[in-house]
Design a protein around this motif. Structure first.
Motif, mmCIF file in Angstrom:
data_model
loop_
_atom_site.group_PDB
_atom_site.id
_atom_site.type_symbol
_atom_site.label_atom_id
_atom_site.label_comp_id
_atom_site.label_asym_id
_atom_site.label_seq_id
_atom_site.Cartn_x
_atom_site.Cartn_y
_atom_site.Cartn_z
ATOM 1 N N LEU B 4 0.842 -1.199 0.000
ATOM 2 C CA LEU B 4 0.000 0.000 0.000
ATOM 3 C C LEU B 4 0.880 1.253 0.000
ATOM 4 C CD1 LEU B 4 -3.059 0.942 0.354
ATOM 5 C CD2 LEU B 4 -2.437 1.363 2.731
ATOM 6 N N GLU B 5 0.552 2.158 -0.907
ATOM 7 C CA GLU B 5 1.219 3.465 -0.909
ATOM 8 C C GLU B 5 0.151 4.531 -1.051
ATOM 9 O OE1 GLU B 5 4.309 3.952 -3.820
ATOM 10 O OE2 GLU B 5 5.226 2.034 -3.280
ATOM 11 N N VAL B 6 -0.004 5.330 -0.010
ATOM 12 C CA VAL B 6 -1.017 6.377 -0.041
ATOM 13 C C VAL B 6 -0.325 7.727 -0.088
ATOM 14 C CG1 VAL B 6 -2.906 7.456 1.232
ATOM 15 C CG2 VAL B 6 -2.672 4.977 1.222
ATOM 16 N N ASN B 7 -0.828 8.586 -0.978
ATOM 17 C CA ASN B 7 -0.198 9.879 -1.162
ATOM 18 C C ASN B 7 -1.196 11.020 -1.109
ATOM 19 O OD1 ASN B 7 2.524 10.732 -1.655
ATOM 20 N ND2 ASN B 7 2.629 8.968 -3.053
ATOM 21 N N ARG B 8 -0.930 11.987 -0.242
ATOM 22 C CA ARG B 8 -1.722 13.225 -0.157
ATOM 23 C C ARG B 8 -3.230 12.975 -0.107
ATOM 24 N NH1 ARG B 8 0.960 13.785 -4.624
ATOM 25 N NH2 ARG B 8 -0.893 14.393 -5.803
ATOM 26 N N LEU B 9 -3.626 11.972 0.641
ATOM 27 C CA LEU B 9 -5.044 11.640 0.741
ATOM 28 C C LEU B 9 -5.751 12.660 1.630
ATOM 29 C CD1 LEU B 9 -6.978 9.341 -0.186
ATOM 30 C CD2 LEU B 9 -6.598 8.294 2.037
ATOM 31 N N ALA B 57 -8.970 14.396 -2.618
ATOM 32 C CA ALA B 57 -7.719 14.372 -3.378
ATOM 33 C C ALA B 57 -6.878 13.210 -2.874
ATOM 34 C CB ALA B 57 -6.955 15.677 -3.181
ATOM 35 N N GLY B 58 -5.897 12.817 -3.683
ATOM 36 C CA GLY B 58 -4.953 11.804 -3.211
ATOM 37 C C GLY B 58 -4.977 10.526 -4.024
ATOM 38 N N ILE B 59 -3.936 9.726 -3.798
ATOM 39 C CA ILE B 59 -3.763 8.469 -4.527
ATOM 40 C C ILE B 59 -3.672 7.330 -3.530
ATOM 41 C CG2 ILE B 59 -2.243 7.203 -6.098
ATOM 42 C CD1 ILE B 59 -1.212 9.855 -7.097
ATOM 43 N N ILE B 60 -4.328 6.213 -3.838
ATOM 44 C CA ILE B 60 -4.218 5.008 -3.013
ATOM 45 C C ILE B 60 -3.729 3.881 -3.915
ATOM 46 C CG2 ILE B 60 -5.452 3.356 -1.566
ATOM 47 C CD1 ILE B 60 -7.628 5.564 -1.183
ATOM 48 N N MET B 61 -2.437 3.578 -3.857
ATOM 49 C CA MET B 61 -1.891 2.509 -4.692
ATOM 50 C C MET B 61 -1.927 1.208 -3.911
ATOM 51 S SD MET B 61 -1.153 3.943 -7.533
ATOM 52 C CE MET B 61 0.025 3.000 -8.475
ATOM 53 N N LEU B 62 -2.745 0.263 -4.377
ATOM 54 C CA LEU B 62 -2.790 -1.046 -3.755
ATOM 55 C C LEU B 62 -2.096 -2.010 -4.696
ATOM 56 C CD1 LEU B 62 -3.954 -2.968 -1.507
ATOM 57 C CD2 LEU B 62 -5.785 -3.431 -3.119
#
Ligand SMILES: Nc1ncnc2c1ncn2[C@@H]1O[C@H](COP(=O)(O)OP(=O)(O)OP(=O)(O)O)[C@@H](O)[C@H]1O
Ligand SMILES: [Mg+2]
Lengths: 352, 252
Positions: B4-9, B57-62
């Protein structure tokens, strides 16, 4: 785990057995000349109410949506079924064959209406859903009340308000005649067919409940958010339960319309929907066998009490209250379960 | 490798920035803790990760796929499963059926197969029964299989929720205060189970917890949330000794 499964199976078989028992009992009673005309006249309606109650229980008890428009689906089924039977009078001479096709058509038409009404309605919840289904039921009834359908030279003609609007040629005939509805549908419904339809309904509803699909429907009822979180498609399963329930009501409608000489939309008002709901609630929400018993008892009761004129409604009301308590009071439920367990233990022993 | 990589959520409710510029990186197989005072936005992070709320806003990379803004069902299928702070079981159904609902998308058969009891029905149901019992065994719950979920004791209900979540075969398991309402014995037992789940299923777990004994006992890394923002992030021992964190917790 196997014992639990067996218990469930026996429970289901018991329900089928109850229905078959009723059929045998009626045959025995009529063979020995114990059936009155009044009771004979109630046999098909009883089957119809059982189907309606069991199918509504699928929506209310299993899917958890309080629907007050069940009579509307019944209406759609009754009219489409009768329409077919009358339209095809010459093309398919065998009444039996026409009736069977009519049952299928009634069920499918009602299922179709279940889907198109379900799509907007199932977005709502609780009281709102109840009110909107009630409204849809009334809309169906009112539309059927003013619609005229006729046929001439192999063409269908549809009009509103007046028979004259159909502009039928001389050799044409009217099939659906507004508030008068459909008249002279041949009588094809019999008690035996009614029982067969009850068994089909039970087969569909019970097998649905005890499957992957049924579990999904009940999971959504119990907790929508959790159901979504484990990947269930809420709309799909809600709609499925709603339209299966509608199609069975449609089938009951066909049974109804082939039992009486005249079919008028008026009969399918909200009183009918409420009556079916009363059967479901009194039999126990989610309890299929309870729906059957309460539909039978409450349809027979007013007739059996006819002799006691003044006290009739009083006794009816008291029975309602007693049934309510027997099905909802915790101590009564516990007692019933104990009894049932004893019975089932005996059954398994016999089987072994 | 990061699962998991979460960015600026971020998400705001009205004027309230419930989660603001949230970042996190979780490695495969990691046991990760998300902590913070009441109302910090922890549960909201879970709701964002599982699609209950759509992020502003933001990215959730699973596992390399961005699932931000997707629907809950797709996110479940992509591989995130969760439990709830206020337990959400299928209360009227049996314990076994609760787990079987979790297996719904992995053991398929059609409606007709179910209606007419075709061979596929019996095969799939048997597989589901066996798999569900296996999962219940992990949590020492097999003897409760035919109980109605609502009749289970509180601690067992929490465990059943975890078993149901595991049934969906997730890549990432989110636990929202799994020890809430448990007594110290039950909490210790739960810690063992969480560790066992991680080891046997090779699972990645992100958990929210107020019980510091549990957090320091099993979490390898922590993120501290305060007023919707990340206050501190890193290995458990470091984070718990950070003066800022101590202040946020004790300064209340
Ligand atoms: N749907 C919503 N609408 C409006 N405000 C919300 C909503 N969901 C959460 N909030 C607010 O967001 C903030 C964070 O809530 P959240 O439930 O995420 O906190 P938490 O860290 O899980 O707290 P706790 O430890 O008490 O569970 C709170 O102020 C809450 O009132
Ligand atoms: Mg919370």
């Amino acid at each position: 785990m196997n014992s639990v499964k067996r218990k469930k199976l026996i429970d289901n078989l018991f329900t089928y057995g109850l229905v078959v028992f009723c059929w045998i009992a009626v045959q025995a009673l009529s063979a020995t000349g114990h059936m009155t005309n009044q009771i004979n006249g109630l046999l098909v309606p009883i089957c119809m109410y059982v189907i309606l109650a069991v199918s509504l229980n699928l929506t209310v008890g299993i899917s958890g949506e309080l629907s007050l428009g069940h009579a509307g689906f019944m209406c759609v089924g009754a009219f489409s079924g009768s329409f077919f039977t009358k339209l095809m009078a010459e093309a398919i001479p065998s009444l039996q064959a026409r009736f069977i096709i009519a049952l299928v058509i009634g069920a499918l038409t009602a299922a179709f209406f279940g889907v198109i009404i379900g799509i907007p309605v199932l977005r709502l919840r609780g009281d709102y859903l109840a009110i909107v289904t009630l409204a849809f039921g009334e809309i169906i009834k009112n539309v059927m009340n003013v619609i005229y359908v006729g046929v001439d030279n192999g063409m269908l003609r549809i009009a509103m308000e007046k028979k004259a609007n159909l502009n039928l040629s001389e050799n044409g005939r009217v099939i659906i005649e507004g508030a008068m509805g459909i008249t002279k549908t041949p009588k094809a419904s019999t008690f035996t067919i009614g029982i067969v339809l009850v068994l089909i309904t039970l087969f569909i509803v019970q097998n649905l409940i005890n499957s992957r699909t049924g579990r999904a429907i009940m999971a959504i009822r119990d907790n929508r958010i959790a159901a979504e979180s484990v990947g269930l498609n809420i709309t799909k399963y809600k709609l499925l339960a709603f339209s299966v329930s509608a199609s069975l009501a449609g089938m009951a409608g066909v049974l109804y319309s082939h039992n009486l000489a005249s079919l008028a939309a008026e009969k399918f008002d909200y009183n009918m929907s409420i009556l079916i709901l009363v059967y479901v609630v009194l039999g126990g929400i989610g309890n299929i066998r309870g729906s059957i018993i309460s539909a039978i008892v409450l349809t027979l009761l007013p007739e059996l009490l006819r002799g006691m004129n003044n006290y009739r409604m009083l006794i009816y009301a008291i029975v309602l209250i007693i049934m309510m308590i027997a099905n909802s009071a915790p101590s009564a439920i516990a007692a019933r379960e104990r009894l049932l367990e004893k019975f089932q233990r005996k059954n398994t022993k016999e089987a072994a | 490798m990061n699962i998991l990589e979460v960015n600026r959520l971020s998400i705001a409710f009205g004027g309230l920035k419930a989660v603001d510029n949230f970042n996190i990186e979780i490695k495969k197989g990691q046991l990760y803790g998300l902590i913070g005072p009441n109302g910090a936005g922890k549960t909201t992070v879970f709701n964002l990760l599982t699609g209950v709320y759509k992020p502003d806003a933001g990215i959730i990379m699973l596992d390399g796929v961005n699932v931000a803004g997707k629907r809950t069902i797709s996110i479940c299928q992509a591989g995130i499963a969760r439990t709830f702070q206020n337990i959400r079981l299928f209360t009227e159904m049996s314990v076994l059926d609760n787990v079987k609902v979790g297996l719904h998308n992995h053991h398929r058969y059609g409606i007709a197969t179910g209606l007419f009891r075709l061979p596929g029905y019996f095969r799939a149901e048997k597989e589901m029964d066996e798999r569900a019992m296996e999962l219940l065994k992990v949590f020492d719950m097999e003897q409760y299989f035919d109980y109605k979920a609502a009749n289970l004791p509180y601690g067992q209900q929490r465990k059943l929720e975890i078993a149901r979540a595991l049934a969906t075969e997730p890549k990432l398991l989110l636990l929202d205060e799994p020890a809430a309402g448990m007594n110290p014995n039950e909490t210790t037992e739960l810690m063992e189970m969480i560790r066992f789940v991680r080891d046997t299923f090779d699972m990645t777990i992100l958990l929210i917890e107020h019980d510091m004994k549990l957090v320091s006992g099993i979490c390898e890394a922590l993120t501290v949330l305060n007023f919707g923002q990340v206050l501190c992030q890193g290995e458990t021992a470091e984070v718990l000794n950070d003066p800022e964190v101590i202040k946020a917790y004790l300064g209340e």
